[in-house]
Design a protein around this motif. Sequence first.
Motif, short mmCIF file in Angstrom:
data_model
loop_
_atom_site.label_atom_id
_atom_site.label_comp_id
_atom_site.label_asym_id
_atom_site.label_seq_id
_atom_site.Cartn_x
_atom_site.Cartn_y
_atom_site.Cartn_z
N ALA A 363 47.28 -8.53 -47.03
CA ALA A 363 47.20 -9.63 -46.07
C ALA A 363 47.85 -10.89 -46.63
CB ALA A 363 45.74 -9.90 -45.71
N PHE A 364 47.60 -11.19 -47.90
CA PHE A 364 48.20 -12.37 -48.52
C PHE A 364 49.72 -12.30 -48.47
CE2 PHE A 364 44.05 -12.81 -50.73
CZ PHE A 364 43.82 -14.16 -50.47
N LEU A 378 52.83 -12.03 -34.61
CA LEU A 378 52.28 -10.80 -35.20
C LEU A 378 51.14 -11.14 -36.15
CD1 LEU A 378 55.55 -8.80 -36.04
CD2 LEU A 378 54.22 -8.82 -33.92
N MET A 379 51.33 -12.17 -36.96
CA MET A 379 50.29 -12.60 -37.88
C MET A 379 49.04 -13.04 -37.12
SD MET A 379 50.62 -15.47 -40.91
CE MET A 379 50.86 -16.83 -39.78
N ALA A 422 50.90 -5.00 -41.37
CA ALA A 422 51.88 -4.00 -41.80
C ALA A 422 52.34 -3.15 -40.63
CB ALA A 422 51.28 -3.13 -42.90
N GLY A 423 51.39 -2.69 -39.82
CA GLY A 423 51.75 -1.86 -38.68
C GLY A 423 52.60 -2.58 -37.66
N LEU A 424 52.28 -3.85 -37.39
CA LEU A 424 53.01 -4.61 -36.38
C LEU A 424 54.40 -5.04 -36.86
CD1 LEU A 424 50.09 -6.91 -35.10
CD2 LEU A 424 51.19 -5.04 -33.84
N SER A 425 54.55 -5.23 -38.17
CA SER A 425 55.83 -5.78 -38.66
C SER A 425 56.75 -4.74 -39.26
CB SER A 425 55.52 -6.84 -39.73
OG SER A 425 54.88 -6.27 -40.86
#
Length: 431
Positions: A363-364, A378-379, A422-425
């Motif tokens: 996440a960081f 996305l974030m 991670a999945g979205l980007s």
Amino acid sequence: MNRKILSLAIPNIVSNITVPLLGMVDLAIVGRLGDDALIGGIAVGGAVFNFLYWNFGFLRMGTSGFTAQAYGARELREAARVLVRGVCVAAAVAGLIWIFQRPLLEGALWIMEGSEAVEEAARRYFRVRVWAAPATLSLYAFTGWFIGMQNSRIPMWISIGINVMNIGCSFAAVRGFGMGIEGVALGTVVAQWSGVAMAVVIVGQYYGRFFGREILRQSGVLSWGVMRRFFRVNGDIFLRTVCLVAVFTYFTAASTRMGDTLLAVNTLMLQLFTLFSYMMDGFAYAGEALAGRYWGAGNRQLLRRAVRGLLGWGAVLAGLFTLLYAVAGSEILGLFTDSSVILEAARGYAGWAVLVPVCSFLAFLLDGILVGITATALMRNAMFAATALFFGFYFSVGQGWGNAGLWGAFLIFLFVRGAAQAGLSWRRIFG
């Protein structure tokens, strides 16, 4: 690539480590004045400012992403305009804080429910320190801008300079002029404005050719179309921060209801999270700079190399901190307290803290990468999902498990936030 990552990350880590020094010095000076209420006033007043400024952290993050992209595209005059926009927004926000300072302060004091003496001390501290609001918020923009320009050393030296100035001015005001808690606040005001002066001088000396008297008259600097994108990106970051604040605030509130011992345990264990975050934020800032630079340059190959390098460093650090907390977690907690009761209670929950680095490092790093490529929607969406699961799990299942359920919900929040990002980007970065 590793050299570039470390050259950006290490100065940011040093800057992060200096952050708690301000509060520690203030407490050390006030703690020798012989009035316990002044210590509470510093704590409450500082918490009010931390809450206010944390919500406007988008001034640093948004400025960093836009600047890094302009730098990568070699549009350096546009990079200069980004700084102007950031400072203008910082000044506007500070103006609102000045205008509404009384209701903001009284509302915060009403929520915190301190004693009358502590509240009066907090008012005295707040009324002086609030004059640093434009400087503090402008420094967010300057810091983000320097990072976006691929220079993390300047913010590091400015941060060190601010801390030295704060220590000297606060000590002189309290010990030399007998100003009490107002002197501590005045030291912070002088230090913050000194930091702005340092930033302006450095910008003029090293980047002055990109600025000029005509910059504000140039089309596009503060036009609605440009500012709309600026506010859209920063609005996403703001909403993400609101969710983050909500989770941490509720974590503390839920801990309070479990009694003083578990509140102390959770407060101490969160220091392990904070320690890890100082390290990872340095690499997240490096991610903002490098991802933004290569995205702006249209160089997807170097972008992917930077992302892989950042993820590699993140995994290594997560492994090292997991091992450190597993082997020496109790000893680290012992640095913060000598209470055998609290330390004994903390041993029963030490396993949760061991899992924090593994669950949170993704996440960081992805926060920084997504800010760099300004994929802030996305974030934001990942944060919405993680926050919903935090509260959903805790109220449906975790509440019945006591403190273990609270920590389980917190770890789910950290893991889901990174996994969702991670999945979205993934397709946007590696597709």
